[in-house]
Design a protein around this motif. Structure first.
Motif, short mmCIF file in Angstrom:
data_model
loop_
_atom_site.label_atom_id
_atom_site.label_comp_id
_atom_site.label_asym_id
_atom_site.label_seq_id
_atom_site.Cartn_x
_atom_site.Cartn_y
_atom_site.Cartn_z
N ALA A 3 -10.79 -6.69 -3.48
CA ALA A 3 -9.56 -5.90 -3.52
C ALA A 3 -9.58 -4.80 -2.46
O ALA A 3 -10.64 -4.36 -2.02
N HIS A 17 -9.80 3.15 -8.28
CA HIS A 17 -11.11 2.51 -8.07
C HIS A 17 -11.92 2.53 -9.37
O HIS A 17 -12.51 1.51 -9.77
N LEU A 20 -10.38 0.14 -12.02
CA LEU A 20 -10.64 -1.26 -11.69
C LEU A 20 -12.05 -1.67 -12.08
O LEU A 20 -12.28 -2.75 -12.63
N ASN A 21 -13.01 -0.81 -11.81
CA ASN A 21 -14.40 -1.09 -12.18
C ASN A 21 -14.59 -1.12 -13.69
O ASN A 21 -15.45 -1.85 -14.19
N PHE A 26 -15.50 -6.42 -9.78
CA PHE A 26 -14.99 -6.83 -8.47
C PHE A 26 -16.16 -7.00 -7.52
O PHE A 26 -17.07 -6.16 -7.47
N ILE A 29 -14.43 -3.62 -3.54
CA ILE A 29 -13.23 -2.80 -3.61
C ILE A 29 -13.26 -1.87 -2.41
O ILE A 29 -14.03 -0.91 -2.37
N GLU A 31 -11.20 0.66 0.45
CA GLU A 31 -10.11 1.63 0.42
C GLU A 31 -9.58 1.88 1.81
O GLU A 31 -10.31 1.79 2.79
N TYR A 47 -9.29 -11.12 1.28
CA TYR A 47 -9.13 -10.36 0.04
C TYR A 47 -8.20 -11.09 -0.90
O TYR A 47 -7.30 -11.82 -0.47
#
Length: 252
Positions: A3, A17, A20-21, A26, A29, A31, A47
């Motif tokens: 992502a 972030h 999501l974790n 994931f 991730i 940024e 991605y």
């Protein structure tokens, strides 16, 4: 799943972030703050999903979505924004979901579930539609592994042994071979996944080489190396890849 979070506010990126974790594991991730940073990430890797804010300083996330819509390998887009006024436009750009700030964990979980379901359907369709040239290790008559490269709607079949290096510069991926260069817009990671064995190695974020085509190795700045390849192409081994490179070459 891989992502990218695209938002110009560090606190918003950090919050998303973290959530999501908490929800899923994931693989990556990353940024980004700007359109150019995001496009650069997309050039180097594949991605699955992008969490995209709409208001990015002097830029618009809708503009980035338009660019993504034209890509061959499109990640799913989830707009993650403070404004609900762009929802209709977002779905016109094929967004898979639209979540509002402040973020709620259950809404993010719902959005991720949509992506997972869509990826599963996509993978099933891909398996059904597989053709001979979709195999990255197509075998030629001589039994050598080959790589199909599509350029200008024509597929070129290149023996692995002919590939000298693959580099990325200014948004263009170049496959350097003994018989000439081929330019595509496929990300570098696309080719890294398709080149087998110990013959190929990543030596820089923007470079993969065929170690059998290394001609000379020179000491370079900041304790790195500069390689001269068999076609006289000069490439640098970046510091983050030095240890792996030395192990592969047998310099340790």
């Amino acid at each position: 799943m891989k992502a990218i979070i695209v938002d110009d506010e560090p606190l918003a990126r950090n919050e998303l972030h973290y959530l999501l974790n908490e929800i899923r594991h994931f693989e990556t991730i990353d940024e980004s703050e700007t359109i150019s940073e995001t496009l650069e990430l997309l050039l180097y890797d594949d991605y699955d999903v992008i969490f995209l804010d709409i208001n990015l300083m002097d830029e618009s996330g809708l503009e980035l979505a338009q660019k993504i819509k034209k890509m061959k390998r499109q990640p799913f887009i989830i707009f993650a924004t403070a404004h609900d006024t762009y929802a209709v436009k977002a779905f016109e750009l094929n967004a898979i979901d639209y979540i509002l700030k402040p973020f709620e964990q259950h809404r993010i979980a719902q959005a991720i579930h949509k992506v997972e379901r869509a990826l599963s359907i996509e993978n099933d369709q891909s398996e059904k539609q597989t053709v001979h040239f979709s195999n990255p290790k197509v075998q030629s008559e001589e039994g050598h592994a080959t790589l199909p490269i599509e350029v200008d709607e024509r597929i070129h079949i290149i023996n692995h042994s002919e590939i000298i290096a693959i580099t990325v510069n200014n948004g263009i991926t170049t496959i350097h071979t003994q018989n000439g260069d081929y330019q595509t817009t496929e990300p570098l990671n696309h080719y890294e996944k398709r080149l087998s064995g110990n013959q190929f190695m990543r030596v820089h974020r923007a470079t993969i080489i065929n170690q059998s085509h290394i001609q000379t190795i020179e000491h370079w700045f900041n304790y790195t190396y500069q390689l001269t390849m068999s076609n006289q192409l000069k490439v640098q081994v970046s510091r983050s890849y030095m240890k792996q490179f030395k192990n592969n070459i047998g310099l340790t």
